[in-house]
Scaffold this motif. Structure first.
Motif, PDB file in Angstrom:
ATOM      1  N   LEU A  27      -4.657  -9.892  -2.184  1.00 28.40           N
ATOM      2  CA  LEU A  27      -5.291 -11.189  -2.426  1.00 28.40           C
ATOM      3  C   LEU A  27      -6.234 -11.134  -3.626  1.00 28.40           C
ATOM      4  CD1 LEU A  27      -5.580 -14.095  -1.436  1.00 28.40           C
ATOM      5  CD2 LEU A  27      -7.411 -13.331   0.058  1.00 28.40           C
ATOM      6  N   SER A  28      -7.054 -10.085  -3.687  1.00 30.10           N
ATOM      7  CA  SER A  28      -8.018  -9.984  -4.783  1.00 30.10           C
ATOM      8  C   SER A  28      -7.455  -9.248  -5.992  1.00 30.10           C
ATOM      9  CB  SER A  28      -9.281  -9.257  -4.304  1.00 30.10           C
ATOM     10  OG  SER A  28      -8.995  -7.889  -4.032  1.00 30.10           O
ATOM     11  N   GLY A  29      -6.417  -8.441  -5.776  1.00 28.44           N
ATOM     12  CA  GLY A  29      -5.882  -7.635  -6.867  1.00 28.44           C
ATOM     13  C   GLY A  29      -6.678  -6.363  -7.095  1.00 28.44           C
ATOM     14  N   ASP A  30      -7.630  -6.082  -6.206  1.00 29.15           N
ATOM     15  CA  ASP A  30      -8.471  -4.898  -6.360  1.00 29.15           C
ATOM     16  C   ASP A  30      -7.811  -3.674  -5.733  1.00 29.15           C
ATOM     17  OD1 ASP A  30     -10.491  -6.349  -7.593  1.00 29.15           O
ATOM     18  OD2 ASP A  30     -11.519  -6.761  -5.705  1.00 29.15           O
ATOM     19  N   THR A  31      -8.062  -2.539  -6.336  1.00 24.23           N
ATOM     20  CA  THR A  31      -7.617  -1.267  -5.799  1.00 24.23           C
ATOM     21  C   THR A  31      -8.857  -0.495  -5.367  1.00 24.23           C
ATOM     22  OG1 THR A  31      -5.704  -1.237  -7.259  1.00 24.23           O
ATOM     23  CG2 THR A  31      -6.392   0.871  -6.322  1.00 24.23           C
ATOM     24  N   HIS A  32      -8.805   0.067  -4.166  1.00 26.05           N
ATOM     25  CA  HIS A  32      -9.940   0.801  -3.606  1.00 26.05           C
ATOM     26  C   HIS A  32      -9.517   2.231  -3.321  1.00 26.05           C
ATOM     27  CE1 HIS A  32     -11.963  -3.057  -2.816  1.00 26.05           C
ATOM     28  NE2 HIS A  32     -10.763  -3.471  -2.457  1.00 26.05           N
ATOM     29  N   ILE A  33     -10.302   3.183  -3.779  1.00 26.61           N
ATOM     30  CA  ILE A  33     -10.106   4.581  -3.403  1.00 26.61           C
ATOM     31  C   ILE A  33     -11.040   4.816  -2.226  1.00 26.61           C
ATOM     32  CG2 ILE A  33     -10.324   6.984  -4.099  1.00 26.61           C
ATOM     33  CD1 ILE A  33      -9.759   6.028  -6.980  1.00 26.61           C
ATOM     34  N   LEU A  34     -10.458   5.104  -1.062  1.00 25.10           N
ATOM     35  CA  LEU A  34     -11.239   5.199   0.166  1.00 25.10           C
ATOM     36  C   LEU A  34     -11.774   6.603   0.391  1.00 25.10           C
ATOM     37  CD1 LEU A  34      -8.959   3.167   2.607  1.00 25.10           C
ATOM     38  CD2 LEU A  34     -10.871   2.336   1.239  1.00 25.10           C
ATOM     39  N   SER A  35     -13.031   6.665   0.753  1.00 22.73           N
ATOM     40  CA  SER A  35     -13.600   7.928   1.205  1.00 22.73           C
ATOM     41  C   SER A  35     -13.043   8.214   2.595  1.00 22.73           C
ATOM     42  CB  SER A  35     -15.129   7.813   1.276  1.00 22.73           C
ATOM     43  OG  SER A  35     -15.498   6.938   2.334  1.00 22.73           O
ATOM     44  N   PRO A  36     -13.128   9.449   3.056  1.00 25.20           N
ATOM     45  CA  PRO A  36     -12.672   9.732   4.420  1.00 25.20           C
ATOM     46  C   PRO A  36     -13.387   8.868   5.463  1.00 25.20           C
ATOM     47  CG  PRO A  36     -12.970  11.777   3.228  1.00 25.20           C
ATOM     48  CD  PRO A  36     -13.508  10.677   2.347  1.00 25.20           C
ATOM     49  N   ILE A  37     -14.651   8.547   5.227  1.00 23.63           N
ATOM     50  CA  ILE A  37     -15.397   7.721   6.177  1.00 23.63           C
ATOM     51  C   ILE A  37     -14.873   6.282   6.154  1.00 23.63           C
ATOM     52  CG2 ILE A  37     -17.656   6.744   6.730  1.00 23.63           C
ATOM     53  CD1 ILE A  37     -18.888   9.416   5.839  1.00 23.63           C
ATOM     54  N   ALA A  38     -14.655   5.715   4.967  1.00 24.91           N
ATOM     55  CA  ALA A  38     -14.127   4.351   4.867  1.00 24.91           C
ATOM     56  C   ALA A  38     -12.734   4.269   5.494  1.00 24.91           C
ATOM     57  CB  ALA A  38     -14.087   3.898   3.412  1.00 24.91           C
ATOM     58  N   GLU A  39     -11.927   5.296   5.273  1.00 21.64           N
ATOM     59  CA  GLU A  39     -10.588   5.322   5.873  1.00 21.64           C
ATOM     60  C   GLU A  39     -10.688   5.367   7.400  1.00 21.64           C
ATOM     61  OE1 GLU A  39      -6.428   7.820   5.593  1.00 21.64           O
ATOM     62  OE2 GLU A  39      -8.185   8.578   4.543  1.00 21.64           O
TER      63      GLU A  39
END
Length: 93
Positions: A27-39
């Motif tokens: 929807l936003s077109g953003d790419t996120h690199i997730l930390s282990p905590i965010a994942e």
């Protein structure tokens, strides 16, 4: 601790597991690199909404982290950041 529960936003995302988990938010077109905590937060919320204390308990147990005030503050900041980025949202009963 803030009131309400956190839940995944109903938006289309694609996860790619390389050396790190990368999430593309269509929807936003953003790419996120997730930390282990965010994942771990996203994985936990896939089972349904949860209050912040539940999320913090789960993350501490799953990742074998000592629960401290500083860690709680960092996790609350992460939840707010994930909310601002459109990945999760807070709901109120």
């Amino acid at each position: 601790m803030e009131n309400g529960k956190w839940r995944l936003k109903k938006v289309k995302t694609n996860r790619y597991d390389w050396d790190q988990t990368v999430l593309f938010h269509e929807l936003s077109g953003d790419t996120h690199i997730l930390s282990p905590i965010a994942e771990a937060v996203l994985d936990f919320l896939e089972n349904g909404p949860a209050a912040a204390p539940e999320i913090i308990d789960r993350i501490c147990n799953q990742l074998d982290l000592e629960r401290t005030k500083d860690l709680e503050d960092q996790l609350m900041a992460l939840l707010r950041d994930m909310d601002e980025s459109g990945l999760i949202e807070r709901t109120f009963p």
